[in-house]
Write a protein that holds these residues in place. Sequence first.
Motif, mmCIF file in Angstrom:
data_model
loop_
_atom_site.group_PDB
_atom_site.id
_atom_site.type_symbol
_atom_site.label_atom_id
_atom_site.label_comp_id
_atom_site.label_asym_id
_atom_site.label_seq_id
_atom_site.Cartn_x
_atom_site.Cartn_y
_atom_site.Cartn_z
ATOM 1 N N ASP A 202 -8.570 -37.673 -10.146
ATOM 2 C CA ASP A 202 -9.480 -36.878 -9.320
ATOM 3 C C ASP A 202 -10.523 -36.140 -10.169
ATOM 4 O OD1 ASP A 202 -10.104 -35.670 -6.609
ATOM 5 O OD2 ASP A 202 -9.687 -33.854 -7.775
ATOM 6 N N LYS A 203 -10.110 -35.599 -11.315
ATOM 7 C CA LYS A 203 -11.035 -34.869 -12.181
ATOM 8 C C LYS A 203 -12.135 -35.783 -12.710
ATOM 9 C CE LYS A 203 -11.184 -31.985 -16.347
ATOM 10 N NZ LYS A 203 -10.374 -31.380 -17.448
ATOM 11 N N GLU A 204 -11.751 -36.979 -13.128
ATOM 12 C CA GLU A 204 -12.732 -37.935 -13.649
ATOM 13 C C GLU A 204 -13.708 -38.388 -12.567
ATOM 14 O OE1 GLU A 204 -10.025 -40.014 -17.155
ATOM 15 O OE2 GLU A 204 -9.855 -40.692 -15.069
ATOM 16 N N LEU A 205 -13.197 -38.567 -11.340
ATOM 17 C CA LEU A 205 -14.077 -38.956 -10.238
ATOM 18 C C LEU A 205 -15.115 -37.867 -9.948
ATOM 19 C CD1 LEU A 205 -11.569 -40.627 -7.746
ATOM 20 C CD2 LEU A 205 -13.330 -41.761 -9.079
ATOM 21 N N ARG A 206 -14.682 -36.617 -10.000
ATOM 22 C CA ARG A 206 -15.612 -35.515 -9.748
ATOM 23 C C ARG A 206 -16.682 -35.441 -10.836
ATOM 24 N NH1 ARG A 206 -13.828 -32.042 -5.760
ATOM 25 N NH2 ARG A 206 -11.686 -32.397 -5.075
ATOM 26 N N ILE A 207 -16.287 -35.702 -12.084
ATOM 27 C CA ILE A 207 -17.260 -35.699 -13.187
ATOM 28 C C ILE A 207 -18.272 -36.825 -13.012
ATOM 29 C CG2 ILE A 207 -17.509 -36.056 -15.669
ATOM 30 C CD1 ILE A 207 -14.821 -34.660 -16.037
ATOM 31 N N LEU A 208 -17.796 -38.006 -12.647
ATOM 32 C CA LEU A 208 -18.709 -39.132 -12.409
ATOM 33 C C LEU A 208 -19.686 -38.819 -11.285
ATOM 34 C CD1 LEU A 208 -16.335 -42.244 -12.643
ATOM 35 C CD2 LEU A 208 -18.313 -41.780 -14.096
ATOM 36 N N ASN A 209 -19.154 -38.278 -10.195
ATOM 37 C CA ASN A 209 -19.991 -37.995 -9.032
ATOM 38 C C ASN A 209 -21.060 -36.951 -9.343
ATOM 39 O OD1 ASN A 209 -20.628 -38.293 -6.205
ATOM 40 N ND2 ASN A 209 -19.685 -36.291 -5.884
ATOM 41 N N ALA A 210 -20.713 -35.990 -10.212
ATOM 42 C CA ALA A 210 -21.643 -34.882 -10.479
ATOM 43 C C ALA A 210 -22.638 -35.182 -11.595
ATOM 44 C CB ALA A 210 -20.841 -33.624 -10.834
ATOM 45 N N ASN A 211 -22.360 -36.194 -12.409
ATOM 46 C CA ASN A 211 -23.180 -36.380 -13.609
ATOM 47 C C ASN A 211 -23.842 -37.746 -13.721
ATOM 48 O OD1 ASN A 211 -22.632 -33.852 -15.442
ATOM 49 N ND2 ASN A 211 -20.628 -34.446 -14.595
ATOM 50 N N MET A 212 -23.773 -38.570 -12.677
ATOM 51 C CA MET A 212 -24.438 -39.874 -12.771
ATOM 52 C C MET A 212 -25.954 -39.719 -12.909
ATOM 53 S SD MET A 212 -22.361 -42.273 -13.106
ATOM 54 C CE MET A 212 -23.575 -43.586 -13.016
ATOM 55 N N TRP A 213 -26.502 -38.641 -12.323
ATOM 56 C CA TRP A 213 -27.951 -38.439 -12.432
ATOM 57 C C TRP A 213 -28.337 -38.168 -13.890
ATOM 58 C CZ3 TRP A 213 -30.165 -33.898 -14.230
ATOM 59 C CH2 TRP A 213 -29.304 -32.804 -14.365
ATOM 60 N N ARG A 214 -27.451 -37.524 -14.655
ATOM 61 C CA ARG A 214 -27.723 -37.296 -16.069
ATOM 62 C C ARG A 214 -27.771 -38.624 -16.841
ATOM 63 N NH1 ARG A 214 -26.899 -31.823 -17.207
ATOM 64 N NH2 ARG A 214 -25.659 -30.699 -15.651
ATOM 65 N N TYR A 215 -26.833 -39.528 -16.481
ATOM 66 C CA TYR A 215 -26.798 -40.851 -17.120
ATOM 67 C C TYR A 215 -28.099 -41.598 -16.852
ATOM 68 C CZ TYR A 215 -25.534 -45.816 -17.509
ATOM 69 O OH TYR A 215 -25.515 -47.155 -17.809
ATOM 70 N N LEU A 216 -28.577 -41.511 -15.606
ATOM 71 C CA LEU A 216 -29.811 -42.199 -15.251
ATOM 72 C C LEU A 216 -31.022 -41.517 -15.900
ATOM 73 C CD1 LEU A 216 -30.802 -44.571 -13.583
ATOM 74 C CD2 LEU A 216 -31.087 -43.031 -11.641
ATOM 75 N N GLN A 217 -31.000 -40.192 -15.982
ATOM 76 C CA GLN A 217 -32.094 -39.457 -16.625
ATOM 77 C C GLN A 217 -32.186 -39.807 -18.111
ATOM 78 O OE1 GLN A 217 -31.825 -35.077 -17.292
ATOM 79 N NE2 GLN A 217 -33.541 -34.978 -15.829
ATOM 80 N N HIS A 218 -31.032 -39.942 -18.762
ATOM 81 C CA HIS A 218 -31.011 -40.347 -20.165
ATOM 82 C C HIS A 218 -31.574 -41.763 -20.329
ATOM 83 C CE1 HIS A 218 -29.710 -40.689 -24.305
ATOM 84 N NE2 HIS A 218 -28.995 -41.783 -24.002
ATOM 85 N N GLY A 219 -31.257 -42.654 -19.383
ATOM 86 C CA GLY A 219 -31.790 -44.013 -19.443
ATOM 87 C C GLY A 219 -33.298 -44.039 -19.288
ATOM 88 N N GLU A 220 -33.842 -43.123 -18.453
ATOM 89 C CA GLU A 220 -35.287 -43.056 -18.274
ATOM 90 C C GLU A 220 -35.981 -42.597 -19.557
ATOM 91 O OE1 GLU A 220 -38.498 -41.217 -15.062
ATOM 92 O OE2 GLU A 220 -36.371 -40.673 -14.971
ATOM 93 N N LYS A 221 -35.356 -41.662 -20.304
ATOM 94 C CA LYS A 221 -35.928 -41.212 -21.577
ATOM 95 C C LYS A 221 -35.953 -42.364 -22.587
ATOM 96 C CE LYS A 221 -34.574 -36.353 -21.154
ATOM 97 N NZ LYS A 221 -33.730 -35.265 -21.737
ATOM 98 N N LEU A 222 -34.850 -43.157 -22.609
ATOM 99 C CA LEU A 222 -34.806 -44.292 -23.535
ATOM 100 C C LEU A 222 -35.836 -45.354 -23.161
ATOM 101 C CD1 LEU A 222 -30.939 -44.807 -23.986
ATOM 102 C CD2 LEU A 222 -32.555 -43.754 -25.581
#
Length: 310
Positions: A202-222
């Motif tokens: 459950d903890k890992e799912l909440r982290i994924l749900n809350a931080n996927m936008w950060r992963y995508l934002q990092h991809g946009e910078k790259l």
Amino acid sequence: MESAVSNSKKQNITPFSTKERTLCEGNVVLFRRKGSKRWQARIKRSTGRWVVYSTGQADITAAKSAAENRYRDIKYAQEMGRVDVTRRFRSVCQLCRNELLAEAERTQKDLPKDLVQVIDKYIIPILGDYMCHNVAQAELKKFSIKRSEMLGRNPSSSTVATHNTALNYIFRKAKELNYIEFIPKTINDGDASFKRRPYFNDKELRILNANMWRYLQHGEKLLHAKGKNGIDTISQKTYWIRELLSDVVLILVNTGMRPGREMLSIKCDHSPRNRAMTRMRFPISLCIRRSQDEEEALQRRANYWCHQAA
């Protein structure tokens, strides 16, 4: 009745007419096979199916008497709720196998195919030669031992559960055809110590749900960075893949949808003006009885739908 008479005409080699060979109000039809002097009897059961017996008699009068006696025995057993006729377990397995293959073709589901595989690989080789009414608890224990020998190990509880599903399907068909009086109880004696497949807690799912936008934002910078492609920066195609991955993760986390057939059924609507996804559609299978986990999964799907529509 018509099919029984027509079949008997094809097989019958006799000077007697159909009327002379029909007994018990049309429920018994006598015939002789080519090259045989003894009479056969085709008898109609309460299930609507016809069964064939040999009377063992060459004289038609004696054959009629033997056929009538057999018909009365069958009718009495049917009225008393007993097994009137029996078949090899293999025969019922083949009938169930054909039904499951047709269901798999119609529904495109994997479970019927899995049950067919169990029937072909384990049930028919081990229990196929038994008569249906002789398959009881003792035979099921032998089946369990023989199955472990074939596998070379004690199967897991989930494997045994699948095998029991196939067995119960066959037992229900045998009971429907009145080949058995009752359905034997199957027991899950599989090894429950098998480790569960890796999963997100459950903890890992909440982290994924809350931080996927950060992963995508990092991809946009790259994507807009300068440097060596694949190390300091990424291509446009890689960024699109990350966008898709971000959507897939959010869908799976928020709906409880399983990867595979459910996820592949997703349909997306795109706006040609701003080249953006405007709506996402996926089917929801409703059942009469649902567990608490299923209810929560459906609620998450509904919430996600409302969020997308907004």
